[in-house]
Scaffold this motif. Structure first.
Motif, PDB file in Angstrom:
ATOM      1  N   LEU A  37      31.254  36.798  53.144  1.00 51.09           N
ATOM      2  CA  LEU A  37      32.362  37.440  52.425  1.00 51.09           C
ATOM      3  C   LEU A  37      32.010  38.894  52.112  1.00 51.09           C
ATOM      4  O   LEU A  37      30.835  39.255  52.012  1.00 51.09           O
ATOM      5  N   ARG A  38      33.039  39.712  51.905  1.00 46.69           N
ATOM      6  CA  ARG A  38      32.821  41.123  51.601  1.00 46.69           C
ATOM      7  C   ARG A  38      32.283  41.263  50.169  1.00 46.69           C
ATOM      8  O   ARG A  38      32.755  40.580  49.254  1.00 46.69           O
TER       9      ARG A  38
ATOM     10  N   LYS B 126      44.396  37.457  41.920  1.00 43.10           N
ATOM     11  CA  LYS B 126      45.190  36.242  42.110  1.00 43.10           C
ATOM     12  C   LYS B 126      44.412  34.997  41.669  1.00 43.10           C
ATOM     13  O   LYS B 126      44.935  34.111  41.023  1.00 43.10           O
TER      14      LYS B 126
ATOM     15  N   ASP C 198      45.872  41.331  43.640  1.00 40.49           N
ATOM     16  CA  ASP C 198      46.334  40.296  44.580  1.00 40.49           C
ATOM     17  C   ASP C 198      45.202  39.646  45.386  1.00 40.49           C
ATOM     18  O   ASP C 198      45.460  39.054  46.434  1.00 40.49           O
ATOM     19  N   LYS C 199      43.981  39.774  44.921  1.00 40.27           N
ATOM     20  CA  LYS C 199      42.844  39.214  45.675  1.00 40.27           C
ATOM     21  C   LYS C 199      42.311  37.939  45.008  1.00 40.27           C
ATOM     22  O   LYS C 199      42.428  37.750  43.797  1.00 40.27           O
ATOM     23  N   LYS C 200      41.694  37.096  45.869  1.00 37.63           N
ATOM     24  CA  LYS C 200      40.977  35.926  45.364  1.00 37.63           C
ATOM     25  C   LYS C 200      39.513  36.349  45.262  1.00 37.63           C
ATOM     26  O   LYS C 200      38.911  36.709  46.290  1.00 37.63           O
ATOM     27  N   ILE C 201      38.965  36.276  44.054  1.00 41.33           N
ATOM     28  CA  ILE C 201      37.656  36.895  43.823  1.00 41.33           C
ATOM     29  C   ILE C 201      36.617  35.871  43.383  1.00 41.33           C
ATOM     30  O   ILE C 201      36.906  35.002  42.545  1.00 41.33           O
TER      31      ILE C 201
ATOM     32  N   GLU D  23      37.902  30.474  50.794  1.00 41.26           N
ATOM     33  CA  GLU D  23      39.253  31.076  50.691  1.00 41.26           C
ATOM     34  C   GLU D  23      39.237  32.442  50.005  1.00 41.26           C
ATOM     35  O   GLU D  23      40.253  33.135  49.957  1.00 41.26           O
ATOM     36  N   ALA D  24      38.067  32.844  49.465  1.00 40.73           N
ATOM     37  CA  ALA D  24      38.012  34.096  48.684  1.00 40.73           C
ATOM     38  C   ALA D  24      38.109  35.334  49.580  1.00 40.73           C
ATOM     39  O   ALA D  24      37.768  35.293  50.764  1.00 40.73           O
ATOM     40  N   ASP D  25      38.586  36.436  49.007  1.00 40.80           N
ATOM     41  CA  ASP D  25      38.670  37.705  49.736  1.00 40.80           C
ATOM     42  C   ASP D  25      37.416  38.547  49.554  1.00 40.80           C
ATOM     43  O   ASP D  25      37.116  39.403  50.372  1.00 40.80           O
ATOM     44  N   MET D  26      36.727  38.350  48.449  1.00 36.45           N
ATOM     45  CA  MET D  26      35.557  39.191  48.178  1.00 36.45           C
ATOM     46  C   MET D  26      34.662  38.554  47.119  1.00 36.45           C
ATOM     47  O   MET D  26      35.067  37.642  46.405  1.00 36.45           O
TER      48      MET D  26
END
Ligand code: SF4
Length: 460
Positions: free
Chosen positions: A305-306, A375, A346-349, A281-284
């Protein structure tokens, strides 16, 4: 943990600048004090010279003195204390002149029976100048002054328990010695007529030398005008160990230890972490600078992931793990690391770190990352939980201070303020290192003290 470096030139060229540069490359292994010892030849014969100071290499050592001196045989040391306080009297190399000549010793490791040896020697009249465990080696040598100094050194080493990788000058010879278990790294290098010994191969690169090989556990290499001679410390040991923590955290990523690239191992640790503890679910993904970044790249690569370099480290602040007091450590975290808010908002890290020792750094970083607008913060650790102290030359604190010894993973996750926390297992770490599992020390993770742990017993 400390760094040692030594050089001997057969054609008489001065090696002082090389040793200075070698220490510079080993600065990450110790920042409390630095020192060099060398043999100066003059009309009266050979004389042992030493210069030492507190702090980083370029502050502690007098470059003017070194550039106006000449020596073809020299050693150096960067220190962070594991036995004995952080004082100038404990800075190394430790030197002595006795009836058999001059000796200088630079030591990386921790002699676990040093207290017993010291008591034994003091009861027989020895007076120590420092509280360092290394000085026991000099006294053991002097105690056997009927033997040639090289024999006295080997005999002294036979008495020791624990970890030691040594660079030694005995009269006009350079000697390298690694304990029979092989806890701390030590390599041999060459450039032309000059032979080098170094804690890590990155220090050979800086002087343009080629890595010849690792010094073997239990090996003593004597380097002089006649070339190199390999001897053995006559001690029965069941197993040879290399320290897993060197790969995880301590060694520089551009070093090769026991034939394994530290960079490759860290990347694999991150890949294994992504397999066993994914976070889809993470963004990066980002890494805790600097020792978590390579594993973070491995994690990102494996998970798809990025990867972002979202936490910036102030390069002019020392590694918090090395700094001695809790107060300095806490201040260090605040001034050392800075998240880039814009990237995190606002990102999941996922933040990948090499290890959690006291938990102070990761806790503060999570708070800073949340303040930056993240986030969710998911922590992934590229080593197993550190639950036990190290007695072999790495300054892990007592069990009471180790976060993973006091709490289970859920409690620790809550304590540091993360949304989730995962580690890799001991067997995953061993697979990433790629050496035979029974040849790697994992005691601070597993409690399996392969060499008996802390031990004041005397076995003279
Ligand atoms: S106890 Fe840990 S830090 Fe110490 S030598 Fe073993 S693996 Fe390395």
């Amino acid at each position: 943990m400390c760094g040692v470096f030594g050089a001997f030139s057969k054609n008489g060229q001065s090696v002082l600048e090389d040793v200075y540069l070698g220490l510079y490359a080993l600065q990450h292994r110790g920042q409390e004090s630095s020192g060099m010892a060398w043999i100066a030849k003059n009309s009266a014969g050979c004389e042992l010279r030493v210069t030492k100071g507190m702090g980083l290499v370029h502050l502690a050592l007098d470059q003017k003195e070194l550039s106006s001196s000449h020596s073809n045989c020299a050693i150096g040391h960067t220190r962070y204390s594991t036995a004995g306080g952080s004082f100038l009297s404990n800075a190394q190399p430790i030197t002595a002149n006795y009836s058999r000549g001059s000796v200088a010793i630079a030591h990386n490791g921790n002699i676990t029976n040093a207290t017993g040896i010291r008591r034994y020697l003091e009861n027989r009249g020895a007076i120590f100048q420092s509280t360092s465990d290394t000085e026991t080696i000099l006294h053991l040598m002097a105690h056997q002054s009927h033997k040639p100094p090289l024999d006295a050194l080997i005999s002294a080493l036979k008495t020791l328990k624990g970890a030691y990788s040594l660079a030694v000058i005995i009269n006009n010879r350079l000697v390298a010695a690694r304990d029979p278990w092989g806890f701390r790294p030590l390599v041999l290098g060459r450039r032309g007529e000059t032979t080098y010994i170094a804690s890590e191969s990155c220090a050979l690169d800086i002087v343009g030398a080629t890595l010849v090989r690792d010094i073997k556990p239990g090996e003593v290499v004597v380097i002089d005008e006649d070339g190199e001679k390999s001897l053995l410390i006559p001690k029965e040991t069941e197993r040879k160990f290399t320290c897993a923590f060197e790969y995880v955290y301590f060694a520089r990523p551009d070093s090769f230890l026991d034939g394994k690239s530290v960079y490759d191992v860290r990347k694999k640790l991150g890949q294994k972490l992504a397999q066993s503890a994914p976070c889809p679910e993470a963004d990066m993904v980002t890494g805790m600078p600097d020792s978590g970044t390579i594993s973070a790249m491995g994690y990102a690569e494996e998970s798809g992931l990025r990867y972002e370099k979202a936490i910036v480290r102030n390069r002019y602040v020392g590694r918090t793990f090395i700094e001695p007091t809790q107060r300095v450590r806490e201040l260090g975290v605040r001034i050392k690391l800075n998240p880039i808010g814009e990237i995190m908002k606002d990102k999941k890290i996922v933040i990948v770190d090499d290890s959690i020792v006291r938990g102070t750094t990761v806790q503060r970083v999570i708070a800073m990352v949340r303040e930056s607008g993240a986030k969710e913060v998911h922590i992934r650790i590229a080593s197993p939980p550190v639950k036990f102290p190290c007695y072999y030359g790495i300054d892990t604190p007592t069990s009471e201070e180790l976060a993973a010894a006091r709490m289970n993973i859920e409690e620790l996750c809550k304590e540091i303020g993360a949304d989730s926390l995962s580690y890799i297992s001991v067997s995953e770490m061993l697979d990433a290192i790629g050496l035979p599992h029974h040849n790697v020390c994992t005691a601070c993770f597993s409690g399996d003290y392969l060499n008996g742990g802390k031990d004041d017993e005397l076995d003279l």
